[in-house]
Each structure stands twice: as structure tokens, then as C-alpha cells.
Design an enzyme around this catalytic site. Structure first.
Site, PDB file in Angstrom:
ATOM      1  N   HIS A 132       2.254   5.075  12.780  1.00 45.43           N
ATOM      2  CA  HIS A 132       1.111   5.976  12.619  1.00 45.43           C
ATOM      3  C   HIS A 132       1.330   7.335  13.266  1.00 45.43           C
ATOM      4  O   HIS A 132       0.377   7.962  13.734  1.00 45.43           O
ATOM      5  CB  HIS A 132      -0.177   5.335  13.158  1.00 45.43           C
ATOM      6  CG  HIS A 132      -0.766   4.321  12.231  1.00 45.43           C
ATOM      7  ND1 HIS A 132      -1.998   3.747  12.427  1.00 45.43           N
ATOM      8  CD2 HIS A 132      -0.286   3.768  11.098  1.00 45.43           C
ATOM      9  CE1 HIS A 132      -2.256   2.901  11.459  1.00 45.43           C
ATOM     10  NE2 HIS A 132      -1.218   2.890  10.635  1.00 45.43           N
ATOM     11  N   HIS A 143       0.839  -1.204   0.000  1.00 46.57           N
ATOM     12  CA  HIS A 143       0.000   0.000   0.000  1.00 46.57           C
ATOM     13  C   HIS A 143       0.868   1.246   0.000  1.00 46.57           C
ATOM     14  O   HIS A 143       1.880   1.329   0.682  1.00 46.57           O
ATOM     15  CB  HIS A 143      -1.017  -0.012   1.143  1.00 46.57           C
ATOM     16  CG  HIS A 143      -0.499   0.281   2.511  1.00 46.57           C
ATOM     17  ND1 HIS A 143      -0.385   1.551   3.021  1.00 46.57           N
ATOM     18  CD2 HIS A 143      -0.108  -0.531   3.519  1.00 46.57           C
ATOM     19  CE1 HIS A 143       0.040   1.513   4.266  1.00 46.57           C
ATOM     20  NE2 HIS A 143       0.237   0.252   4.602  1.00 46.57           N
ATOM     21  N   GLU A 151      -5.466   1.628   2.065  1.00 47.29           N
ATOM     22  CA  GLU A 151      -5.280   0.479   2.950  1.00 47.29           C
ATOM     23  C   GLU A 151      -5.508   0.882   4.392  1.00 47.29           C
ATOM     24  O   GLU A 151      -6.075   0.125   5.192  1.00 47.29           O
ATOM     25  CB  GLU A 151      -3.866  -0.093   2.776  1.00 47.29           C
ATOM     26  CG  GLU A 151      -3.610  -1.396   3.528  1.00 47.29           C
ATOM     27  CD  GLU A 151      -3.032  -1.189   4.918  1.00 47.29           C
ATOM     28  OE1 GLU A 151      -2.761  -2.193   5.597  1.00 47.29           O
ATOM     29  OE2 GLU A 151      -2.850  -0.020   5.328  1.00 47.29           O
ATOM     30  N   GLU A 152      -5.059   2.092   4.727  1.00 44.15           N
ATOM     31  CA  GLU A 152      -5.160   2.564   6.101  1.00 44.15           C
ATOM     32  C   GLU A 152      -6.607   2.769   6.554  1.00 44.15           C
ATOM     33  O   GLU A 152      -6.864   2.985   7.725  1.00 44.15           O
ATOM     34  CB  GLU A 152      -4.380   3.871   6.270  1.00 44.15           C
ATOM     35  CG  GLU A 152      -2.883   3.752   6.027  1.00 44.15           C
ATOM     36  CD  GLU A 152      -2.155   2.976   7.122  1.00 44.15           C
ATOM     37  OE1 GLU A 152      -2.829   2.494   8.059  1.00 44.15           O
ATOM     38  OE2 GLU A 152      -0.934   2.851   7.052  1.00 44.15           O
ATOM     39  N   ASP A 154       4.305  -5.107   3.629  1.00 40.24           N
ATOM     40  CA  ASP A 154       3.759  -3.998   4.412  1.00 40.24           C
ATOM     41  C   ASP A 154       4.649  -3.781   5.634  1.00 40.24           C
ATOM     42  O   ASP A 154       4.747  -4.651   6.497  1.00 40.24           O
ATOM     43  CB  ASP A 154       2.336  -4.356   4.847  1.00 40.24           C
ATOM     44  CG  ASP A 154       1.580  -3.171   5.423  1.00 40.24           C
ATOM     45  OD1 ASP A 154       2.199  -2.120   5.644  1.00 40.24           O
ATOM     46  OD2 ASP A 154       0.364  -3.304   5.652  1.00 40.24           O
ATOM     47  N   ASP A 185       5.690   2.855   7.053  1.00 38.77           N
ATOM     48  CA  ASP A 185       4.325   2.368   6.838  1.00 38.77           C
ATOM     49  C   ASP A 185       3.584   3.264   5.858  1.00 38.77           C
ATOM     50  O   ASP A 185       2.957   4.235   6.256  1.00 38.77           O
ATOM     51  CB  ASP A 185       3.582   2.334   8.172  1.00 38.77           C
ATOM     52  CG  ASP A 185       2.178   1.781   8.057  1.00 38.77           C
ATOM     53  OD1 ASP A 185       1.886   1.120   7.054  1.00 38.77           O
ATOM     54  OD2 ASP A 185       1.374   2.004   8.979  1.00 38.77           O
TER      55      ASP A 185
END
Length: 528
Positions: A458, A281, A329-330, A358, A293
Site C-alpha cells: 500500500h 482485483h 477491492e481496496e 491476490d 497488490d
């Protein structure tokens, strides 16, 4: 090992990044195809060549470009943002220039951005508790929702808040339901709490580490819902057991309908009835640039694709190779879900395998391969037939790099989820997210036991300093090795995709995974 900021500033890559920043996103038509296998030594030769030509150092130039794009785009590359559109343009331009058939496949989704996340204990003591809103949650009023806390009991099987019977012995009307993670999705937990009269929900982790997740879509949201770590959740539950506890919960989220593209690139040659597919992603969360990420997985896919084009520019390998850079994707695997849903059944059956990458450069990394044969015996069952071979092949290659692998569960928290649900053999690698590294894992891979694999997961600090070049290099070469072999030879994999195993949960379940421990993870997933 952290990557220094001054590395590999390629003029051509910088130019493409600048083009991506300036040019509008061009949308082309979609293309799909299939494949057939051609066993032989050609796969060994191509794999060896690609492993030699690819490296983490080489793929780093793409991370530098993605960081530059984020810096020029409000600090992120989230789906539906300028940062993601520019990232897609950057990757697509490179792939098209290399000779791939490139398409930008747009789909609609609900864009979201966090506005407020706060949980304050008001009585019997005053303190703040770190909380992360569940994506697509209902929002509290500005300033928060003040209410008593009512803890939902945990059954002997570890289930909490999944069924109406779980609430039968208590009073939840107008209160904040405190629920332990496990057994069912976050969406189901907050919906059942809402049915019991709760005004909000706080779900706490059932393993060490913080918790963030998604309710799947705005339609599933019933009440304001946030997630907290295991230690904080258990401490709150103990307080509730001793007497009255009241809190102020503020979770607010901006939501808006937008469009975003997946980037799909495939070789012009190769058997269209036997497709080898790999993906990662490309989107970040709105809170940061998303370099580990999942710039890391995207950069690994992109660099391998470019080296494959140089090594075999006429596409004379036996099988068609298709690369995907997913969007949203998130927000719940939306790009991959849309792609698989739109493929006719006959086209899905032409996909011999799907490999997902990922977060492949976590700074306090683990070396995990998706558990295709369920040899770990935990969480969900094995992947579709052929998945065990994919895991074995990845583990065997990484062993040649001096790295032992451990399994990570197919819990539906990354873009392999829709492929597994469609019965397509799947696998891939992952180096850990907010989960905590164990002492045994430290002995295997080094690093720091008792700390998260990625402490910037994140967050805004997920930048170029937030990666391990050693883990990145090993995983980029694992991608290259897989592409080289499977481009020529898919022996040992089913000739058509079998039906999904009934025992395996669909993407979006609430089972633990390595991304949230050395057991639960990233996901979205309905468990992120």
C-alpha cells in the site's frame, strides 16, 4: 528475487497499453452463464500444456504495461481513476482480441483518497506515531484533533471495544479511545466508542506488524479513526496506565461518488451450467501503482487466459471458464460484492468454483493457500463444501515446483469473500502483505525472518522492483494448472452451491489472517 526493470518489452503489449492510455473506456453489456463437468485425461493434457506455456517472465509484460499506465495516471490505478479505467481497457482489449466474450460491468461507489495521516503524542512526552486512517473514516479538522487518550480494557477472551459494557468503567467523553484489534469489525469498534462519547478512535494491531483497514462504507463512519502497529499501540496503552496522555490525531480523507467497471471475460464454449471462475482485483490503492497488490494476480489471470485461448481457441473444453478482474477491492471488495449480488440465485449455483489470486509475488514471500478445510484450526471455519479440494489441489501442484504451502484463513479480506458468503467452493493463493515472516517460514521459503512479506504494501514503492519472480512464476503456473484441469473436470466438487456455513464470518470481519502476520492480513476487508 527482485525483478529488473529492463525485461520483455513486447511491442504488441506496449501498443495496447498506449491504446489504453489514449482511448476512452468502452462499456459493454454483462454476460453470465453456468457449466457441467467432463472428467478425463483431457484436463491433464491441457493443464500440462498451459503450465509449459505460462510463466512469471511471460506475465511480466502485463506488469510492465500496468506500471506504464500508472505512471501516466497520477502514479496509481485506483478504482474510479484514469489509471484503473485504462488498466481495464488494456486487459479487456487483450481478452477480446483473444476471442473471449468480454463485458465491462459498471457500478457506483464512493471514491476516496487520503489527505492527512498523523498521530503525535503531546504529553507526557512528545513523539510521532505512524498511523494509517481507516478507509471511509470521518475526518478530523485540518490540523488535527487534540484530546486525552483513554484505553479500552481487553477482556479475557481478547475482545476490546466491541460492546457498550467494555466502556462501562471509564470516562471516554471527548477523548481518543485506544482499542485493541480483535473479535469484531473496525466499524463496530469505532461506533461503540462513539456511543460512549469518544471524539476519535485509534485501533492497534493484536499481532506483529502495522495495521490499516476500512470501516466498510461512509455510512458506517461515526468518528475519526486510525490504525497503528502492535508495538506502538501497546506502548501507548502502557503510558495511559501510568498517567495522563494527550495526543493530536489528524486523519482526513477526500470522498466522492464515482463509477468503475469490473472486467468479465468468458469462453464462448464450455457447458454454461458448470462455470469455472477465477479472479483477481485490478485496482490499486491511491498511494501507488499496485504492482504486487494486485497487478501480480491480475497479470497471472490475464496471461493464463491468453494462453488458454491459444491452446483451445474453439473452446472445446467441457466447462465454461470465466475470468474476472475486479474493481474497488481496496475499498471493501465492492466489485466482487456487486457481481455476486447481481447474479440470480440460479446463476450463482452454476458456478462450480471460484479461485482468487491476490498478491502472488511478494518480495519476501510466503506460499499460502486459502485454508479450505480449516486444518489450521485458527480464525474462521472451513470454506463451503469443495473448498478443501481446491486447497489440496493447489498445494499438490506447488509441491511439484518445490514449494511447500501453509494455510491462510478465509477471513473475508479479499474477493473470495462474497463467493464464500454465497456458498460457492473457493480457494486461491497469496504470498503475504504487511505481516511478518517467521523463522519457521524462512526455513521453508528463504527470505528474511522478522521482516514484512511486502514492505511496500500500500505504498508508492510497490513497483516492478517490489516482486519476487520466483514466487510470481510458481503462482502463475498454479493458475494455469488449475484452469487446465478444471476446464475439463470438476469431479469432487458439489453440483450446486450449498448454503454458507453458519460458523464462518461474513466478509469484513475483524479476525486475524496471514496478511497481517503469519496470522493476520490484506486485506479489505473490514480488516485491512
Amino acid at each position: 528475487m527482485h525483478v529488473p526493470l529492463r525485461t520483455l518489452r513486447s511491442r504488441s503489449v506496449a501498443a495496447l497499453a498506449a491504446t489504453a492510455l489514449a482511448a476512452p473506456l468502452l462499456l459493454a453489456s454483462s454476460a453470465t452463464a453456468g457449466a457441467g463437468s467432463h472428467p478425463g485425461k483431457e484436463g491433464d493434457k491441457l493443464a500440462a500444456h498451459l503450465v509449459q506455456r505460462t510463466s512469471g517472465k511471460g506475465a511480466l509484460k502485463h506488469l510492465i504495461a500496468l506500471r506504464a499506465i500508472a505512471e501516466a495516471s497520477d502514479g496509481n490505478r485506483a478504482a474510479g481513476s484514469k489509471g484503473h479505467d485504462r488498466s481495464a481497457k488494456y486487459a479487456g482489449a487483450l481478452l477480446k482480441q483473444a476471442g473471449y466474450k468480454v463485458s465491462y460491468e459498471k457500478f457506483e461507489f464512493t471514491y476516496r483518497k487520503t489527505l492527512a495521516e498523523k498521530l503525535s503524542v503531546l504529553t507526557p512526552e512528545q513523539r510521532d506515531v505512524p498511523v494509517t486512517l481507516m478507509t471511509y473514516t470521518k475526518s478530523t479538522p485540518e490540523g488535527g484533533l487534540k484530546a486525552p487518550v483513554a484505553a479500552v480494557p481487553v477482556d479475557t477472551d481478547g475482545s476490546s471495544g466491541c460492546e457498550a459494557a467494555d466502556y462501562a468503567g471509564g470516562d471516554y467523553q471527548g477523548k481518543i479511545a485506544l482499542i485493541e484489534r480483535g473479535t469484531c469489525s473496525f466499524a463496530q469498534k469505532q461506533a461503540t466508542a462513539a456511543d460512549a462519547g469518544a471524539a476519535g478512535a485509534v485501533i492497534y494491531n493484536n499481532v506483529a506488524g502495522e495495521l490499516n483497514g476500512t470501516l466498510g462504507d461512509p455510512e458506517s463512519a461515526r468518528i475519526p479513526t486510525g490504525g497503528v502497529g502492535q508495538a506502538d499501540g501497546e506502548a501507548l496503552a502502557e503510558l495511559v496506565a501510568k498517567g495522563g496522555v494527550s495526543v493530536n490525531l489528524e486523519v482526513r480523507e477526500f470522498q466522492e461518488q464515482r463509477t468503475t467497471p469490473n472486467v468479465i471475460a468468458e469462453t464462448k464454449g464450455g457447458d454454461p451450467d458448470n462455470v469455472v471462475m477465477l479472479g483477481a482485483h485490478l485496482d490499486s490503492v491511491p498511494e501507488g501503482p499496485g504492482i504486487n497488490d494486485n497487478g501480480s494476480g491480475s497479470a497471472g489471470i490475464l496471461e493464463t487466459a491468453l494462453q488458454l485461448a491459444k491452446a483451445d481457441h474453439k473452446g472445446k473444453h467441457a466447462n465454461k471458464v470465466r475470468f474476472a478482474l475486479w474493481s474497488a477491492e481496496e475499498l471493501g471488495l465492492l466489485g466482487a460484492e456487486e457481481y455476486v449480488k447481481q447474479l440470480p440465485a440460479a446463476e450463482r449455483e452454476k458456478i462450480a468454483l471460484y479461485l482468487n489470486f491476490d498478491m502472488i509475488a511478494s518480495p519476501n514471500y510466503g506460499i499460502f493457500a486459502y485454508d479450505g478445510d480449516d486444518s489450521d484450526g485458527t480464525g474462521s471455519g472451513p470454506g463451503p463444501e469443495g473448498s478443501a479440494k481446491l486447497e489440496k489441489d493447489l498445494a499438490a501442484f506447488l509441491k511439484t515446483r518445490g514449494l511447500a504451502t501453509r494455510g491462510t484463513d478465509f477471513d473475508g479480506r479479499s474477493d473470495y469473500g462474497p463467493f464464500i458468503d454465497a456458498g460457492i467452493p473457493s480457494g486461491g493463493t497469496f504470498t503475504g502483505a504487511e505481516g511478518i515472516k517467521t523463522a519457521e517460514e524462512k526455513r521453508l521459503w528463504g527470505g528474511t525472518a522478522g521482516a514484512a512479506y511486502d514492505s511496500c504494501y500500500h505504498q508508492s514503492c510497490d513497483g516492478l522492483k517490489n516482486i519476487s519472480l520466483r514466487a510470481f512464476d510458481a503462482n502463475v503456473k498454479a493458475i494455469a494448472n488449475a484452469v487446465g484441469h478444471y476446464a475439463w473436470d470438476t469431479t469432487g466438487l458439489p453440483t450446486a452451491a450449498p448454503k454458507p456455513a453458519a460458523s464462518r464470518p461474513k466478509s469484513g470481519t475483524n479476525s486475524p489472517s496471514v496478511k497481517a502476520t503469519s496470522g493476520p492480513y490484506k486485506g479489505p476487508w473490514l480488516v485491512r
